[in-house]
Design a protein around this motif. Structure first.
Motif, PDB file in Angstrom:
ATOM      1  N   LYS A   1      -5.636  -5.810 -11.923  1.00 12.50           N
ATOM      2  CA  LYS A   1      -6.001  -7.102 -11.332  1.00 12.50           C
ATOM      3  C   LYS A   1      -5.808  -7.084  -9.822  1.00 12.50           C
ATOM      4  O   LYS A   1      -6.619  -7.653  -9.075  1.00 12.50           O
ATOM      5  N   LEU A   2      -4.717  -6.417  -9.349  1.00 13.22           N
ATOM      6  CA  LEU A   2      -4.488  -6.315  -7.910  1.00 13.22           C
ATOM      7  C   LEU A   2      -5.623  -5.544  -7.246  1.00 13.22           C
ATOM      8  O   LEU A   2      -6.139  -5.951  -6.189  1.00 13.22           O
ATOM      9  N   ALA A   3      -6.026  -4.442  -7.863  1.00 16.59           N
ATOM     10  CA  ALA A   3      -7.127  -3.652  -7.308  1.00 16.59           C
ATOM     11  C   ALA A   3      -8.412  -4.473  -7.241  1.00 16.59           C
ATOM     12  O   ALA A   3      -9.173  -4.403  -6.270  1.00 16.59           O
ATOM     13  N   GLU A   4      -8.632  -5.281  -8.258  1.00 17.33           N
ATOM     14  CA  GLU A   4      -9.819  -6.141  -8.297  1.00 17.33           C
ATOM     15  C   GLU A   4      -9.766  -7.185  -7.179  1.00 17.33           C
ATOM     16  O   GLU A   4     -10.777  -7.438  -6.505  1.00 17.33           O
ATOM     17  N   ASN A   5      -8.591  -7.790  -6.978  1.00 16.57           N
ATOM     18  CA  ASN A   5      -8.455  -8.791  -5.914  1.00 16.57           C
ATOM     19  C   ASN A   5      -8.634  -8.175  -4.533  1.00 16.57           C
ATOM     20  O   ASN A   5      -9.232  -8.779  -3.639  1.00 16.57           O
ATOM     21  N   ARG A   6      -8.103  -6.982  -4.347  1.00 16.22           N
ATOM     22  CA  ARG A   6      -8.279  -6.306  -3.055  1.00 16.22           C
ATOM     23  C   ARG A   6      -9.746  -6.000  -2.799  1.00 16.22           C
ATOM     24  O   ARG A   6     -10.256  -6.183  -1.687  1.00 16.22           O
ATOM     25  N   LYS A   7     -10.405  -5.527  -3.835  1.00 16.17           N
ATOM     26  CA  LYS A   7     -11.827  -5.215  -3.704  1.00 16.17           C
ATOM     27  C   LYS A   7     -12.631  -6.462  -3.375  1.00 16.17           C
ATOM     28  O   LYS A   7     -13.650  -6.407  -2.681  1.00 16.17           O
ATOM     29  N   GLY A   8     -12.141  -7.616  -3.856  1.00 13.57           N
ATOM     30  CA  GLY A   8     -12.824  -8.874  -3.588  1.00 13.57           C
ATOM     31  C   GLY A   8     -12.561  -9.435  -2.204  1.00 13.57           C
ATOM     32  O   GLY A   8     -13.102 -10.479  -1.846  1.00 13.57           O
ATOM     33  N   GLY A   9     -11.732  -8.775  -1.436  1.00 18.18           N
ATOM     34  CA  GLY A   9     -11.509  -9.182  -0.045  1.00 18.18           C
ATOM     35  C   GLY A   9     -10.131  -9.715   0.267  1.00 18.18           C
ATOM     36  O   GLY A   9      -9.822  -9.989   1.440  1.00 18.18           O
ATOM     37  N   TRP A  10      -9.257  -9.879  -0.750  1.00 16.05           N
ATOM     38  CA  TRP A  10      -7.912 -10.384  -0.491  1.00 16.05           C
ATOM     39  C   TRP A  10      -7.052  -9.306   0.162  1.00 16.05           C
ATOM     40  O   TRP A  10      -7.076  -8.156  -0.241  1.00 16.05           O
ATOM     41  N   LYS A  11      -6.289  -9.716   1.177  1.00 15.01           N
ATOM     42  CA  LYS A  11      -5.407  -8.782   1.884  1.00 15.01           C
ATOM     43  C   LYS A  11      -4.018  -8.822   1.237  1.00 15.01           C
ATOM     44  O   LYS A  11      -3.266  -9.783   1.415  1.00 15.01           O
ATOM     45  N   VAL A  12      -3.694  -7.797   0.489  1.00 16.56           N
ATOM     46  CA  VAL A  12      -2.400  -7.708  -0.191  1.00 16.56           C
ATOM     47  C   VAL A  12      -1.803  -6.329   0.085  1.00 16.56           C
ATOM     48  O   VAL A  12      -2.418  -5.307  -0.241  1.00 16.56           O
ATOM     49  N   ASP A  13      -0.637  -6.287   0.712  1.00 13.12           N
ATOM     50  CA  ASP A  13       0.081  -5.036   0.953  1.00 13.12           C
ATOM     51  C   ASP A  13       1.255  -4.930  -0.007  1.00 13.12           C
ATOM     52  O   ASP A  13       1.930  -5.925  -0.294  1.00 13.12           O
ATOM     53  N   VAL A  14       1.509  -3.748  -0.512  1.00  9.85           N
ATOM     54  CA  VAL A  14       2.686  -3.469  -1.335  1.00  9.85           C
ATOM     55  C   VAL A  14       3.626  -2.639  -0.476  1.00  9.85           C
ATOM     56  O   VAL A  14       3.358  -1.472  -0.193  1.00  9.85           O
ATOM     57  N   LYS A  15       4.704  -3.238  -0.022  1.00  6.83           N
ATOM     58  CA  LYS A  15       5.616  -2.608   0.930  1.00  6.83           C
ATOM     59  C   LYS A  15       6.713  -1.837   0.188  1.00  6.83           C
ATOM     60  O   LYS A  15       7.472  -2.410  -0.585  1.00  6.83           O
ATOM     61  N   ASN A  16       6.787  -0.551   0.467  1.00  9.19           N
ATOM     62  CA  ASN A  16       7.768   0.318  -0.176  1.00  9.19           C
ATOM     63  C   ASN A  16       8.700   0.889   0.888  1.00  9.19           C
ATOM     64  O   ASN A  16       8.574   2.041   1.306  1.00  9.19           O
ATOM     65  N   ALA A  17       9.631   0.066   1.353  1.00  8.29           N
ATOM     66  CA  ALA A  17      10.599   0.508   2.366  1.00  8.29           C
ATOM     67  C   ALA A  17      11.723   1.275   1.688  1.00  8.29           C
ATOM     68  O   ALA A  17      12.247   0.844   0.661  1.00  8.29           O
ATOM     69  N   TYR A  18      12.102   2.392   2.276  1.00  7.86           N
ATOM     70  CA  TYR A  18      13.167   3.209   1.713  1.00  7.86           C
ATOM     71  C   TYR A  18      14.543   2.838   2.252  1.00  7.86           C
ATOM     72  O   TYR A  18      15.539   2.908   1.539  1.00  7.86           O
ATOM     73  N   PHE A  19      14.595   2.482   3.538  1.00  7.50           N
ATOM     74  CA  PHE A  19      15.885   2.298   4.196  1.00  7.50           C
ATOM     75  C   PHE A  19      15.944   0.975   4.952  1.00  7.50           C
ATOM     76  O   PHE A  19      14.923   0.393   5.301  1.00  7.50           O
ATOM     77  N   GLU A  20      17.158   0.526   5.205  1.00  2.78           N
ATOM     78  CA  GLU A  20      17.377  -0.667   6.016  1.00  2.78           C
ATOM     79  C   GLU A  20      18.728  -0.536   6.721  1.00  2.78           C
ATOM     80  O   GLU A  20      19.553   0.309   6.369  1.00  2.78           O
TER      81      GLU A  20
END
Length: 564
Positions: A505-524
Motif C-alpha cells: 500500500k505504501l508503494a502504491e501511495n508513493r507511486k500515486g504522488g504522495w511524499k513518504v520517507d521511511v527514516k532509518n537512523a542508526y545513531f543519535e
C-alpha cells in the motif's frame, strides 16, 4: 598547464598552513569549498566528475582554487574587492571549473556549505547526491592580496534516478570527464590539487567499500578491521614499487587518512584513533631506526600495526574490569541497607564492549554475594531494525558457560523499543556504549539511547546513566561539527519487518504522488547532561579528562598529517 602556472605564480600551495594560522596574523583568512560531482566508481564507465564551463560574459566570479572565493559575497574591504574582481575575471572567464564558493558565517560546517553551493549552482539537493568522500583541506597563500585561503574539497556521488543538472547564466555547458583527462581541459588554476585530494587508488577504494558496507561490526571491531586493511595495502601491489622510505611513508599516511575520514564516518572516532595511534608509533620509532631502508621500514610498520591491534583487544578487557567495580559500590550500599537487594540494569544494541562489561559485572556480583539473596534483572531493548538486542542476549549467555548459580540469580527480559518507559521506572542503571564521544562529554550510540537516558532523568532520577567506551572513541578537539551528522541507512531494513500488505500500500501511495520517507537512523547523540558516569579502560573519568584526551588527539593528527 603552462598557462596555469603563469596565472598562479603569486599563489602557493601550503598544506601545513592550516595548522599554523596563528603565525600568519598578517594574512586575511578565508575558507571555501570545492565540490566534484561524480558518477559511481562502480558504474560501467567508472568514476567521472562534472566540469562546468564559465561564461565569457560574467563580470563577477567565483575563484576556483586560486583563490576560490565568491567575490559577490565576500566581505572584503572595497579596495580589495576591485583587485579580487580583476584577478577573478582574468583567471576564470571561459575556463572549466567545479562547484565552489565561500563558507558563510551561517554555514554550520564545510560539508553543509558545499551542499548549499551545489544546490545554488546545479539545483541538485540531498535527494540527488550523497557524500562519496571528503579530501584533506589545504591552503593557498596569495601574497598579492595578503590572503590565505583554506580549501575544503569534497566528492559527491549522484544517486540513481537523480534529476538532470540545471545551471544558471554563469555557465555555458558542462561535461563529465575522467580524472586522468583533466589536463585536456583549460581549467581554473589549482583544480588538480583538490581533485587529487578526493581521488583514491583502487586498493584504497576497495578498502573503503569494505568499511562502508559493514553494518554488523561495532566501532571497536571496525577500528581493528581498518588496521588490517591498512596492513594489507602496505603489502599490496600499488606500493610495492616505491623505493624510498619518504615516499612510502607519504603514501601509507594518505591511505590511512582516507580510511579514517571516509571509511565509516559514524564510527570514525574509533577508526581514526586506531590508525593514528599505529602511525604515531611508526613515526616515533620506525622512522628513526630505518630512515634509508624501505624493507626494514615496512617490517617496522607491520609490527606496529599488529601491536596496536593487540593493545586494542586488551583495552576492552581492562574496561570490563574497571566497570565491574560498580559491583563493590552496589554491594556496599546493600550491606548498609541503603539499596534494595535487587539489581535492575537496562541496555540496548549488541555492543561487544557492553557484553564484556556486563558479563564481568554480573559474574563479580554473583561471586561476591554467594551467601546473599541478590537477584539481577537485565532488560534489553530489542534494538530495531536488525534486532541486535536479541543477538546480544545470546552472546552474553554464551559467555556465562551454563553457570548454574547465575541461572538462579539472573533474569533477562527482551523488550520492545517502544516499551522503554515501562522498564525504566524501577531500573538502577542504564548502561550503553559509544561510537563517538565529543569533547563536552556527549555520546553517540545506537538509536534509542537518548530516549532511555531522557526517560531515566524524567521518570526515575535515581537510575544512573553510565556510558562505557574505550578512550579511542573520543573525537579530536575541533572536529565536533563533522561528527554530529546523523547516519541514515536503507529503508528496506525497516520495511522487512512490516506486513506485506502494508508495504504494498505504501508503494502504491508513493507511486500515486504522495511524499513518504521511511527514516532509518542508526545513531543519535546523548547530551552530557543526561550522563552520570563514564567508564573507560583507564578508569572512571570525568568531562575534564575527556577534553584533555580530545586535545591530545588533535595534536597527534596535526603531527602526522600536517605536511600532506
Amino acid at each position: 598547464m603552462n598557462t596555469v602556472r603563469q596565472l598562479t605564480k603569486h599563489v602557493h600551495v601550503n598544506p601545513t598552513r592550516i595548522f599554523q594560522r596563528g603565525m600568519a596574523s598578517n594574512l586575511r583568512q578565508r575558507a571555501v569549498v570545492s565540490s566534484f560531482i561524480c558518477t559511481s566508481p562502480q558504474s560501467p564507465q567508472g568514476l567521472t566528475f562534472a566540469l562546468f564551463k564559465r561564461s565569457e560574459g560574467v563580470s563577477t566570479y567565483k575563484y576556483d582554487h586560486s583563490p576560490l572565493i565568491d567575490v559577490k559575497t565576500s566581505t572584503f574591504q572595497s579596495r580589495c574587492r576591485d583587485e579580487c574582481q580583476s584577478k577573478a575575471d582574468h583567471m576564470t572567464r571561459g575556463k572549466w571549473a567545479v562547484c565552489s564558493g565561500s563558507i558563510d558565517a551561517t554555514d554550520k560546517s564545510p560539508e553543509l556549505a558545499a551542499k548549499r553551493e551545489i544546490l545554488e549552482e546545479t539545483t541538485l539537493d540531498g535527494n540527488d547526491i550523497f557524500l562519496l568522500r571528503k579530501g584533506k583541506p589545504f591552503s593557498l597563500i596569495d601574497e598579492g592580496l595578503k590572503t590565505e585561503w583554506t580549501i575544503h574539497p569534497f566528492a559527491w556521488q549522484l544517486k540513481e534516478g537523480a534529476k538532470p543538472i540545471t545551471f544558471d547564466w554563469e555557465h555555458t555547458e558542462y561535461d563529465f570527464i575522467k580524472p586522468e583527462d583533466i589536463d585536456t581541459y583549460d581549467h581554473v588554476p589549482q583544480l588538480e590539487v583538490g581533485l587529487n585530494r578526493v581521488m583514491v587508488s583502487p586498493e584504497t577504494e576497495s578498502a573503503l567499500a569494505i568499511l562502508k558496507n559493514d553494518h554488523e561490526s561495532g566501532a571497536h571491531a571496525l577500528a581493528i578491521k581498518s588496521l588490517e586493511l591498512l596492513l594489507e595495502m602496505s603489502k599490496g601491489k600499488e606500493l610495492a614499487g616505491l623505493s624510498t622510505v619518504d615516499e612510502f611513508w607519504k603514501q601509507i599516511r594518505w591511505r590511512a587518512w582516507h580510511l579514517a575520514k571516509n571509511g565509516r564516518p559514524s564510527m570514525g572516532a574509533a577508526i581514526e584513533a586506531a590508525l593514528f595511534n599505529a602511525l604515531a608509533r611508526v613515526s616515533e620509532r620506525g622512522l628513526q631506526s630505518s630512515e634509508s631502508d624501505p624493507q626494514s621500514f615496512k617490517k617496522s610498520l607491520d609490527n606496529h600495526i599488529k601491536s596496536t591491534i593487540d593493545d586494542m583487544r586488551t583495552k576492552v578487557t581492562a574496561l570490563a574490569t574497571e566497570f565491574s567495580s560498580i559491583a563493590d559500590e552496589r554491594l556496599n550500599d546493600i550491606a548498609k541497607g541503603e539499596s534494595p537487594s535487587n539489581l535492575h540494569i537496562i541496555t540496548l544494541s549488541a555492543s561487544g564492549t557492553i557484553a564484556k562489561g556486563l558479563s564481568a559485572l554480573i559474574e563479580r556480583i554473583s561471586k561476591s554475594c554467594s551467601g546473599q539473596k541478590i537477584n539481577i534483572k537485565l532488560s534489553v531493548l530489542e534494538s530495531r531494525p536488525s534486532f541486535e538486542g536479541a543477538s546480544f542476549v545470546n552472546s552474553l549467555l554464551a559467555s556465562f558457560n551454563h553457570n548454574q548459580t547465575l541461572m538462579q540469580k539472573l533474569q533477562i527480559d527482551i523488550v520492545s523499543d517502544a516499551s522503554m518507559a515501562s522498564v525504566i521506572k524501577d531500573a538502577n542503571y542504564f548502561i550503553f556504549g559509544a561510537d563517538k564521544v565529543l569533547p563536552d562529554g556527549s555520546v553517540s550510540n545506537k538509536i534509542g539511547s537518548l530516549a532511555v537516558a531522557a526517560l531515566a532523568k524524567g521518570l526515575n532520577p535515581t537510575c544512573k546513566v553510565a556510558a562505557l567506551f574505550t578512550t579511542d572513541k573520543i573525537v579530536r578537539l575541533g572536529s565536533e561539527e563533522e561528527h554530529e551528522k546523523v547516519e541514515y541507512n536503507d529503508e528496506k531494513e525497516l520495511l522487512d519487518a512490516w506486513p506485506a500488505s502494508c508495504k504494498e500500500k505504501l508503494a502504491e501511495n508513493r507511486k500515486g504522488g504522495w511524499k513518504v520517507d521511511v527514516k532509518n537512523a542508526y545513531f543519535e547523540w546523548v547530551p552530557a547532561d543526561y550522563i552520570d558516569m563514564y567508564y573507560t579502560e583507564r578508569a572512571k573519568i570525568g568531562k575534564e579528562d575527556i577534553q584533555k584526551i580530545s586535545l591530545e588527539s588533535q595534536e597527534m593528527e596535526e603531527r602526522l598529517f600536517g605536511d600532506l
